[in-house]
Design a protein around this motif. Sequence first.
Motif, PDB file in Angstrom:
ATOM      1  N   LEU A 147      61.495  48.730  43.215  1.00 49.07           N
ATOM      2  CA  LEU A 147      61.801  50.007  42.557  1.00 49.07           C
ATOM      3  C   LEU A 147      63.115  49.928  41.794  1.00 49.07           C
ATOM      4  CD1 LEU A 147      60.792  52.598  45.344  1.00 49.07           C
ATOM      5  CD2 LEU A 147      59.572  52.041  43.231  1.00 49.07           C
ATOM      6  N   PHE A 148      64.116  49.302  42.407  1.00 52.13           N
ATOM      7  CA  PHE A 148      65.426  49.209  41.756  1.00 52.13           C
ATOM      8  C   PHE A 148      65.327  48.427  40.446  1.00 52.13           C
ATOM      9  CE2 PHE A 148      69.501  47.176  41.009  1.00 52.13           C
ATOM     10  CZ  PHE A 148      70.389  48.222  41.171  1.00 52.13           C
ATOM     11  N   CYS A 149      64.674  47.285  40.497  1.00 52.60           N
ATOM     12  CA  CYS A 149      64.570  46.465  39.281  1.00 52.60           C
ATOM     13  C   CYS A 149      63.725  47.143  38.217  1.00 52.60           C
ATOM     14  CB  CYS A 149      63.976  45.106  39.637  1.00 52.60           C
ATOM     15  SG  CYS A 149      65.073  44.084  40.655  1.00 52.60           S
ATOM     16  N   SER A 150      62.689  47.844  38.633  1.00 52.55           N
ATOM     17  CA  SER A 150      61.850  48.551  37.669  1.00 52.55           C
ATOM     18  C   SER A 150      62.633  49.640  36.957  1.00 52.55           C
ATOM     19  CB  SER A 150      60.630  49.143  38.373  1.00 52.55           C
ATOM     20  OG  SER A 150      59.856  48.119  38.972  1.00 52.55           O
ATOM     21  N   VAL A 151      63.432  50.376  37.714  1.00 51.95           N
ATOM     22  CA  VAL A 151      64.206  51.460  37.090  1.00 51.95           C
ATOM     23  C   VAL A 151      65.181  50.921  36.064  1.00 51.95           C
ATOM     24  CG1 VAL A 151      65.960  53.206  37.556  1.00 51.95           C
ATOM     25  CG2 VAL A 151      63.937  53.049  39.012  1.00 51.95           C
ATOM     26  N   TRP A 152      65.915  49.877  36.388  1.00 50.87           N
ATOM     27  CA  TRP A 152      66.939  49.396  35.471  1.00 50.87           C
ATOM     28  C   TRP A 152      66.353  48.550  34.328  1.00 50.87           C
ATOM     29  CZ3 TRP A 152      71.311  51.691  35.193  1.00 50.87           C
ATOM     30  CH2 TRP A 152      71.815  52.362  36.294  1.00 50.87           C
ATOM     31  N   THR A 153      65.167  47.979  34.564  1.00 51.87           N
ATOM     32  CA  THR A 153      64.508  47.315  33.438  1.00 51.87           C
ATOM     33  C   THR A 153      64.060  48.339  32.395  1.00 51.87           C
ATOM     34  OG1 THR A 153      63.745  45.555  34.917  1.00 51.87           O
ATOM     35  CG2 THR A 153      62.614  45.790  32.791  1.00 51.87           C
ATOM     36  N   THR A 154      63.600  49.492  32.881  1.00 47.99           N
ATOM     37  CA  THR A 154      63.220  50.570  31.961  1.00 47.99           C
ATOM     38  C   THR A 154      64.451  51.213  31.336  1.00 47.99           C
ATOM     39  OG1 THR A 154      61.328  50.970  33.404  1.00 47.99           O
ATOM     40  CG2 THR A 154      61.839  52.667  31.772  1.00 47.99           C
ATOM     41  N   PHE A 155      65.563  51.169  32.021  1.00 49.30           N
ATOM     42  CA  PHE A 155      66.774  51.829  31.536  1.00 49.30           C
ATOM     43  C   PHE A 155      67.282  51.215  30.244  1.00 49.30           C
ATOM     44  CE2 PHE A 155      71.371  51.054  31.397  1.00 49.30           C
ATOM     45  CZ  PHE A 155      71.820  52.322  31.104  1.00 49.30           C
ATOM     46  N   LEU A 156      67.220  49.890  30.144  1.00 45.80           N
ATOM     47  CA  LEU A 156      67.846  49.218  29.007  1.00 45.80           C
ATOM     48  C   LEU A 156      67.281  49.672  27.663  1.00 45.80           C
ATOM     49  CD1 LEU A 156      68.300  45.614  30.413  1.00 45.80           C
ATOM     50  CD2 LEU A 156      70.057  47.354  30.027  1.00 45.80           C
ATOM     51  N   PRO A 157      65.957  49.641  27.421  1.00 48.63           N
ATOM     52  CA  PRO A 157      65.471  50.125  26.107  1.00 48.63           C
ATOM     53  C   PRO A 157      65.710  51.610  25.894  1.00 48.63           C
ATOM     54  CG  PRO A 157      63.632  49.660  27.575  1.00 48.63           C
ATOM     55  CD  PRO A 157      64.854  49.130  28.261  1.00 48.63           C
ATOM     56  N   LEU A 158      65.592  52.396  26.968  1.00 47.44           N
ATOM     57  CA  LEU A 158      65.861  53.827  26.806  1.00 47.44           C
ATOM     58  C   LEU A 158      67.319  54.085  26.473  1.00 47.44           C
ATOM     59  CD1 LEU A 158      63.750  55.335  29.739  1.00 47.44           C
ATOM     60  CD2 LEU A 158      63.218  55.353  27.300  1.00 47.44           C
ATOM     61  N   HIS A 184      69.330  52.217  24.774  1.00 44.46           N
ATOM     62  CA  HIS A 184      69.652  51.845  23.393  1.00 44.46           C
ATOM     63  C   HIS A 184      68.943  52.737  22.385  1.00 44.46           C
ATOM     64  CE1 HIS A 184      72.057  48.237  24.048  1.00 44.46           C
ATOM     65  NE2 HIS A 184      71.233  47.921  25.052  1.00 44.46           N
ATOM     66  N   SER A 185      67.837  53.334  22.759  1.00 48.09           N
ATOM     67  CA  SER A 185      67.121  54.200  21.820  1.00 48.09           C
ATOM     68  C   SER A 185      67.598  55.639  21.857  1.00 48.09           C
ATOM     69  CB  SER A 185      65.615  54.155  22.112  1.00 48.09           C
ATOM     70  OG  SER A 185      65.354  54.627  23.428  1.00 48.09           O
ATOM     71  N   ALA A 186      68.194  56.037  22.954  1.00 49.49           N
ATOM     72  CA  ALA A 186      68.670  57.418  23.073  1.00 49.49           C
ATOM     73  C   ALA A 186      69.926  57.602  22.237  1.00 49.49           C
ATOM     74  CB  ALA A 186      68.929  57.773  24.529  1.00 49.49           C
ATOM     75  N   ARG A 187      70.146  58.846  21.784  1.00 50.34           N
ATOM     76  CA  ARG A 187      71.302  59.194  20.979  1.00 50.34           C
ATOM     77  C   ARG A 187      71.985  60.430  21.551  1.00 50.34           C
ATOM     78  NH1 ARG A 187      70.755  54.868  19.676  1.00 50.34           N
ATOM     79  NH2 ARG A 187      70.491  53.929  17.598  1.00 50.34           N
ATOM     80  N   THR A 197      71.841  59.798  25.925  1.00 47.66           N
ATOM     81  CA  THR A 197      72.216  58.505  26.484  1.00 47.66           C
ATOM     82  C   THR A 197      72.818  58.681  27.870  1.00 47.66           C
ATOM     83  OG1 THR A 197      72.654  57.727  24.241  1.00 47.66           O
ATOM     84  CG2 THR A 197      73.569  56.430  26.051  1.00 47.66           C
ATOM     85  N   VAL A 198      73.672  59.669  28.011  1.00 49.53           N
ATOM     86  CA  VAL A 198      74.291  59.949  29.314  1.00 49.53           C
ATOM     87  C   VAL A 198      73.245  60.416  30.312  1.00 49.53           C
ATOM     88  CG1 VAL A 198      76.084  61.286  30.477  1.00 49.53           C
ATOM     89  CG2 VAL A 198      76.431  60.510  28.126  1.00 49.53           C
ATOM     90  N   ALA A 199      72.327  61.241  29.865  1.00 48.38           N
ATOM     91  CA  ALA A 199      71.279  61.737  30.764  1.00 48.38           C
ATOM     92  C   ALA A 199      70.400  60.598  31.255  1.00 48.38           C
ATOM     93  CB  ALA A 199      70.444  62.792  30.043  1.00 48.38           C
ATOM     94  N   VAL A 200      70.077  59.638  30.374  1.00 46.78           N
ATOM     95  CA  VAL A 200      69.258  58.500  30.770  1.00 46.78           C
ATOM     96  C   VAL A 200      69.976  57.665  31.828  1.00 46.78           C
ATOM     97  CG1 VAL A 200      68.313  56.302  29.960  1.00 46.78           C
ATOM     98  CG2 VAL A 200      67.928  58.381  28.653  1.00 46.78           C
ATOM     99  N   GLU A 201      71.255  57.455  31.649  1.00 39.71           N
ATOM    100  CA  GLU A 201      71.998  56.648  32.628  1.00 39.71           C
ATOM    101  C   GLU A 201      72.115  57.373  33.966  1.00 39.71           C
ATOM    102  OE1 GLU A 201      75.978  53.813  32.755  1.00 39.71           O
ATOM    103  OE2 GLU A 201      75.580  55.114  31.031  1.00 39.71           O
ATOM    104  N   ILE A 202      72.354  58.667  33.935  1.00 42.35           N
ATOM    105  CA  ILE A 202      72.429  59.427  35.193  1.00 42.35           C
ATOM    106  C   ILE A 202      71.081  59.386  35.915  1.00 42.35           C
ATOM    107  CG2 ILE A 202      72.739  61.728  36.160  1.00 42.35           C
ATOM    108  CD1 ILE A 202      74.771  62.272  33.976  1.00 42.35           C
ATOM    109  N   PHE A 203      70.022  59.575  35.157  1.00 43.76           N
ATOM    110  CA  PHE A 203      68.697  59.531  35.774  1.00 43.76           C
ATOM    111  C   PHE A 203      68.418  58.161  36.380  1.00 43.76           C
ATOM    112  CE2 PHE A 203      64.157  58.594  35.490  1.00 43.76           C
ATOM    113  CZ  PHE A 203      63.631  59.644  36.247  1.00 43.76           C
ATOM    114  N   SER A 204      68.824  57.102  35.723  1.00 45.00           N
ATOM    115  CA  SER A 204      68.608  55.762  36.258  1.00 45.00           C
ATOM    116  C   SER A 204      69.411  55.553  37.532  1.00 45.00           C
ATOM    117  CB  SER A 204      68.991  54.707  35.209  1.00 45.00           C
ATOM    118  OG  SER A 204      68.196  54.856  34.048  1.00 45.00           O
TER     119      SER A 204
END
Length: 993
Positions: free
Chosen positions: A903-914, A916-919, A923-930
């Motif tokens: 679960l941990f690796c899946s979350v942070w693997t998904t985090f990276l493209p999100l 970089h694509s978030a503006r 971007t802050v919300a994506v990192e907090i959610f991760s």
Amino acid sequence: MGRGLRARWEMGRGQPVRWGLLVGCGETAGESVGWAERVWSGQRQAGGGAFCPNRQAPADVAPAARPRSLLARRAHRPDGRPGRGGLTAHRLRSGLGRSVVATLAGQRTLPAPSVRLAPAIETASWELQHSCPQACRVPEDTEPGQSPRFDRPGDVVVGGSFSIFHFYNVTLFDFTAPPAGLASSSVSTWGYQVAQGFVFAIEEINRDTHLLPNLTLGFSIRNSGDSVHGALHETMGFLTGCEEPIPNYTCGLSPPRAALVGDTRSVVSIPMARLLGLYKFPQVSYSSTLASLSDKTQFPSFLRTLASDLMSSHALAQLVLHFQWSWVGILAQDDDFGQQSSSLVTRELGQAGVCIEFHLHIPSLRSLEKINTIVHKMENCTATIILVFLSNSNFQLILQRLLGRGTMGQVWVSRETLHIAFALNTPGVSQVLQGSFSLLQHTSLAPGLPEFLSRLHPTRTPEDMFMKRFWEVTFRCKWPQGSQEPAGNSTVQGGVRFCSGNESLPVQEHPFREVIKLDVAYSAVYSIAHALQDLLACESEDEVCADTRHFQPWQLLRPLRKVHFKTPDGTEIMFDANGDVVTEFDILRGQKTAEGPFHFVHIGTVNPRASLGDRMTIHLMKKELQVPSSVCSRSCAPGFSQIPRQGFPHCCFDCSRCPEGHFADQTDMKQCLLCPEEQYSSHTRDHCLPRTEIFLAFDEPLGLTLASAALMLAGLVLLVLGVFLKHWDTPVVRANNRALSYMLLTSLALCALSALLFLGRPTAATCLLRQTTFAIVFTVAVSSILAKTLTVVLAFRVTRPGDRVQVCLRPGASTSVVLIASLVQVVLCGVWLGTSPPFPERDTASEPSHIVIQCQEGSGVAFYCVLGYLGLLAGVTFSVAFLARGLPDAFNETKFLTFSMLLFCSVWTTFLPLYHSARGKATVAVEIFSILASTAGLLGGIFIPKCYIILLKPEQNTPDWLRRGCWAQRERQSKELQSRRLSQGPSSRASPR
């Protein structure tokens, strides 16, 4: 002796001897000598003064009536005044005269000749010098080969050159015989009435008690025939006073000739101006507009009372710019007028950004084939505005062809109105000319001129040699037997209608009287009169005073250039440095209503005097004047910019909406403007709005939700930690290394709380703590899981007492793994903060309408090194847990560790493209959610099953259950091992065969 030349010696004791000029009546030397001898012998007619046999002699010639030379006796000084000098004698044989001889006329002292001339020749030579041949007389009526004129005596004579009788049948000369006079083939009623306007101005000045009160102006009206040949002939005739002019001489006594008014066309005025410029003789034209005539080097004595082609073309270009016509076509005559005027307009419009769709040249000589070709090209063009620089005939041909093809919609714009009025004589052409624009020079009006013209009659001015033909053409009749006397009643004989003399001119009405200017010569005459007034008044100290009998024409040139006066109708007249009148232009528009005929409406003026730089001032009588548009492309509204079309002029373009962050607040902008950094473009892209600062705040819904989730997750972690602390001595807690469990739960609680650092307005402190705190606490958590996994693996790998691997199972070994792994991350974060630490920044690119306040990572390399190390640690942990998932364990520790790391690796693997694509704040919300998701995954995967046993299945949290579970697991593993061996046995036995 030369042909026609007789020389004599004037001898005197101690007196200078003068070379003289002798003009003989004979064509050869013998004829002249014989004629002179007959004169000496008394073979003259009674009364004297008749020097040529078989010719009517004029009155006796007084001794003082000697021929005056214009050039032979004096040459011009650099200041324009004549000085001494002379011209080499030569014989000129052309249409301007029969036999002309000029000799050097300078004074010099010579010794007495050894041979004296015969007394008869000497006496005849004196009489020839004081005589005037018949060619100098003005006949009472025109005869074949003689030019008609209209003369009236006065103290000072003003000449006028007008195109009254047109000459068309011009033959080439072979120069073997003197050319005969040209026969007129048509009569210009307009030219004759302009000449009568000239007469009207002279008579009005003579009646004026303030202007030239002690001087009577005379005039001599000549017919140029609208030809260069006729203009030069009549100009020389006016200068010399001879029917067949002799250059450089005037015959007999005559009043001073002040100036010459004329001619109509520039092609006729140019040779006249070159000839008159040699004598510095003032010439004032009323209708010649060619721009080159403003060159005072070529034409020093030329002035004109109307604007030049340069000025009128400039005014026409200003009219195009004022009405914002950016897509026009040009029709130009293939002559000096058309080429020069159209090139001036083309150059000025091109500099102003106006595009020319077509520029077609029409031959001066009629060519129906080329006219049809041009009309066909015009049909395929899209320009609505057509600029016209054509003659009347070619303009009429173009309109007739367009009318025949049914082509409408063009708006004709001309610098002249006269040819438009003439073109309206064609039936139906008013449909094509509807809405046309033209410029009309604001000239002086001659009050009383229509009444003066209406009183014209052959009996009032019998000396007018043009009246007979004008009367015949106007009323379509013939005078009986060439007489101009009234015939009483009009009669018709043999199909010919005779003039009665009772015809009335007022019946002949002129349409467009405001356009067909019959008073164009009015201001020219007044200019000469005011110049004479200034010359004779001697008001200026640097001027040379002159009287009416002895002044020279060149003396009038300077005051003529400086005149500044108002005509009786109030029109201000003055000339510029080029001799062109400074004037205004009236803007006329052709209109035709359903009720009335076609007429011209005065809609405004163009004032060159009130110009700002190169722009003329245009005043329109109506503020909201409806004018047609002529554009290649429709205007781009605010919010759009022009995109040029490939292969088309720059006036042809497409409109493109301004991109985000740009605006266009005007129409037809070439490119959009960038909004200031603190502003953003509106939805319509026509202006900019102030941006608002945004960040992921606690009080907004998203921030409040994330903050609540972080606190709840941290509380849940602490609750699990409390459960573990309460049941610290149970097999479940003890079996999972209590110290590592406590450390992992503490780090997970900190991970959940670290998400709160990402909320609120970023500051320098929060930017420093955000990523570093997140990286360190997650490194502690992942390293704790790694230590737990290694503990389980090593515990099952130790088979013998005293094995070296047992060292790793000591109580401090797991803690050392956590400390070493965390220390590496701390070092990386220290290097990051020491070299390029994160800092708060204002992001204006993420969201167009907002300024996002966020933390800039500083060094991207350091940031990704921190994340890379954390990812590497998580990958190693997941790999170890995955390999140890099959080890026996009563509480399935390795399986839970594998699932949680997955679960941990899946979350942070998904985090990276999100990420970089978030503006913006996303971007802050994506990192907090991760952060929260990975924390919850670790908590749920590792500790929730244990809490389930501790709280809900306490019977399983006993040593006996633990032993039974371990025994049952071993039994299952042994059975599985035996089944594998049994399955492999038959195959192993069959293999040797």
